[in-house]
Design an enzyme around this catalytic site. Structure first.
Site, PDB file in Angstrom:
ATOM      1  N   SER A   1       0.859  -1.179   0.000  1.00 41.90           N
ATOM      2  CA  SER A   1       0.000   0.000   0.000  1.00 41.90           C
ATOM      3  C   SER A   1       0.894   1.228   0.000  1.00 41.90           C
ATOM      4  CB  SER A   1      -0.889   0.021   1.240  1.00 41.90           C
ATOM      5  OG  SER A   1      -1.326   1.344   1.478  1.00 41.90           O
TER       6      SER A   1
ATOM      7  N   HIS B   1      -1.550  -1.228  -4.003  1.00 41.90           N
ATOM      8  CA  HIS B   1      -2.808  -0.848  -3.348  1.00 41.90           C
ATOM      9  C   HIS B   1      -2.788   0.669  -3.135  1.00 41.90           C
ATOM     10  CE1 HIS B   1      -6.201  -1.735  -0.537  1.00 41.90           C
ATOM     11  NE2 HIS B   1      -5.719  -0.708   0.149  1.00 41.90           N
TER      12      HIS B   1
ATOM     13  N   ASP C   1      -4.715   3.986  -1.678  1.00 43.62           N
ATOM     14  CA  ASP C   1      -5.737   4.368  -0.703  1.00 43.62           C
ATOM     15  C   ASP C   1      -6.254   5.782  -0.956  1.00 43.62           C
ATOM     16  OD1 ASP C   1      -5.934   2.089   1.199  1.00 43.62           O
ATOM     17  OD2 ASP C   1      -3.768   2.430   1.318  1.00 43.62           O
TER      18      ASP C   1
ATOM     19  N   MET D   1      -8.746   8.654   0.188  1.00 44.16           N
ATOM     20  CA  MET D   1      -9.523   9.097   1.361  1.00 44.16           C
ATOM     21  C   MET D   1      -9.956  10.545   1.149  1.00 44.16           C
ATOM     22  SD  MET D   1      -7.165   7.595   4.431  1.00 44.16           S
ATOM     23  CE  MET D   1      -6.348   6.002   4.291  1.00 44.16           C
TER      24      MET D   1
ATOM     25  N   HIS E   1      -8.566   1.622  -3.583  1.00 41.25           N
ATOM     26  CA  HIS E   1      -9.460   1.420  -2.431  1.00 41.25           C
ATOM     27  C   HIS E   1     -10.120   2.760  -2.117  1.00 41.25           C
ATOM     28  CE1 HIS E   1      -9.517   0.420   2.198  1.00 41.25           C
ATOM     29  NE2 HIS E   1     -10.734   0.601   1.697  1.00 41.25           N
TER      30      HIS E   1
ATOM     31  N   MET F   1     -12.103   5.113  -0.058  1.00 47.17           N
ATOM     32  CA  MET F   1     -12.662   5.418   1.264  1.00 47.17           C
ATOM     33  C   MET F   1     -13.277   6.805   1.175  1.00 47.17           C
ATOM     34  SD  MET F   1      -9.497   3.828   3.411  1.00 47.17           S
ATOM     35  CE  MET F   1      -8.469   3.806   1.965  1.00 47.17           C
TER      36      MET F   1
ATOM     37  N   MET G   1     -11.315  -5.440   5.875  1.00 52.74           N
ATOM     38  CA  MET G   1     -10.495  -4.510   6.662  1.00 52.74           C
ATOM     39  C   MET G   1     -10.175  -5.137   8.011  1.00 52.74           C
ATOM     40  SD  MET G   1      -9.939  -1.943   4.732  1.00 52.74           S
ATOM     41  CE  MET G   1      -8.938  -1.048   5.927  1.00 52.74           C
TER      42      MET G   1
ATOM     43  N   ASP H   1      -6.574  -5.993   4.773  1.00 55.53           N
ATOM     44  CA  ASP H   1      -5.939  -4.670   4.766  1.00 55.53           C
ATOM     45  C   ASP H   1      -5.883  -4.108   6.178  1.00 55.53           C
ATOM     46  OD1 ASP H   1      -5.000  -2.154   4.106  1.00 55.53           O
ATOM     47  OD2 ASP H   1      -6.810  -1.527   3.035  1.00 55.53           O
TER      48      ASP H   1
END
Ligand code: DX5
Ligand code: ZN
Length: 216
Positions: free
Chosen positions: A6, A31, A33, A35, A64, A66, A135, A171
């Site tokens: 990640s 990966h 992330d 957000m 991913h 979020m 998660m 994760d």
């Protein structure tokens, strides 16, 4: 079984070098992330950075999300070069529409579940997914402690994974100590952020986690 770095914990001033290090250590996927400071308290990257990452690597990019209203951003993240888009069951909205939009862009449709959410919530969707992310921390930050109770969902998802052919990924909180817990429950893909990128030697960290994973 495979470790998926990640980039959240990577040195973004040296991103290409960090990517090269994990590529040469054997990583096949990255990966990413995303957000928004709303669905989770932290803010990270948008499609602009994903597009920059796409330009320097051919690795499979799993994004991913979020964020709230993920449906608004599926297309921009696919256009930026994401190969898999993962949406939260907790994000609300229509998951069926999200999956359809993801597949329309020829990407793989992933679903992710937070530790406090019951497995039963995702069960009806498992026949429609290409990827399941479990998660093992509450999302928002790297470097948190693994919530081991969440690993039970990997066991519960296994029959569906076999039937429908999707991989199960975890994760959060993976390190040299907890990577075996992920292995024991039969996880296919294991995300690791801080365990790979902190300490300045991502190549060695990646190799070490992989070695532990394949150690008898
Ligand atoms: C957390 C992110 C993770 C994060 C994991 O909200 O979804 O992907 O990078 O970091 P570590 O591996 O440090 O727990
Ligand atoms: Zn993540």
């Amino acid at each position: 079984m495979e470790i998926v770095p990640s980039l959240l914990s990577a040195d973004f001033a040296r991103l290409t070098e960090e990517i090269r290090a994990v590529e040469s250590a054997g990583a096949k996927r990255l990966h990413l992330d995303v957000m928004d400071g709303h669905f989770v308290p932290n803010i990270t990257i948008g499609p602009f950075i994903v597009e920059a990452i796409r330009r320097v690597t051919n690795l499979h990019l799993e994004t991913h999300l979020m964020i709230t209203n993920p449906e608004k951003y599926i297309e921009p993240f696919i256009n930026a070069g994401s190969d898999t888009i993962i949406v939260h069951i907790e994000s609300g909205g229509s998951l069926k529409d999200d999956f359809a939009a993801i597949r329309k862009g020829s990407a793989k449709a992933g679903l992710v579940i937070n530790p406090p959410t019951a497995f039963a919530e995702i069960e009806p969707y498992l026949k429609f997914v290409d990827h399941l992310l479990v998660m093992t921390v509450n999302p928002g930050f790297g470097g948190q402690k693994m919530i081991k109770a969440a690993l039970e969902k990997v066991i519960l998802a296994k029959p569906y994974s076999k039937k429908y052919g999707f991989p199960i990924e975890i994760d959060g909180g993976v390190n040299t100590e907890t990577v075996n817990d992920a292995k024991e429950v039969g996880t296919d893909l294991i995300v690791a952020g801080s365990a790979v990128f902190s300490g300045g030697n991502s190549y060695r960290n990646y190799r070490l986690l992989t070695e532990i994973l394949y150690r008898e």
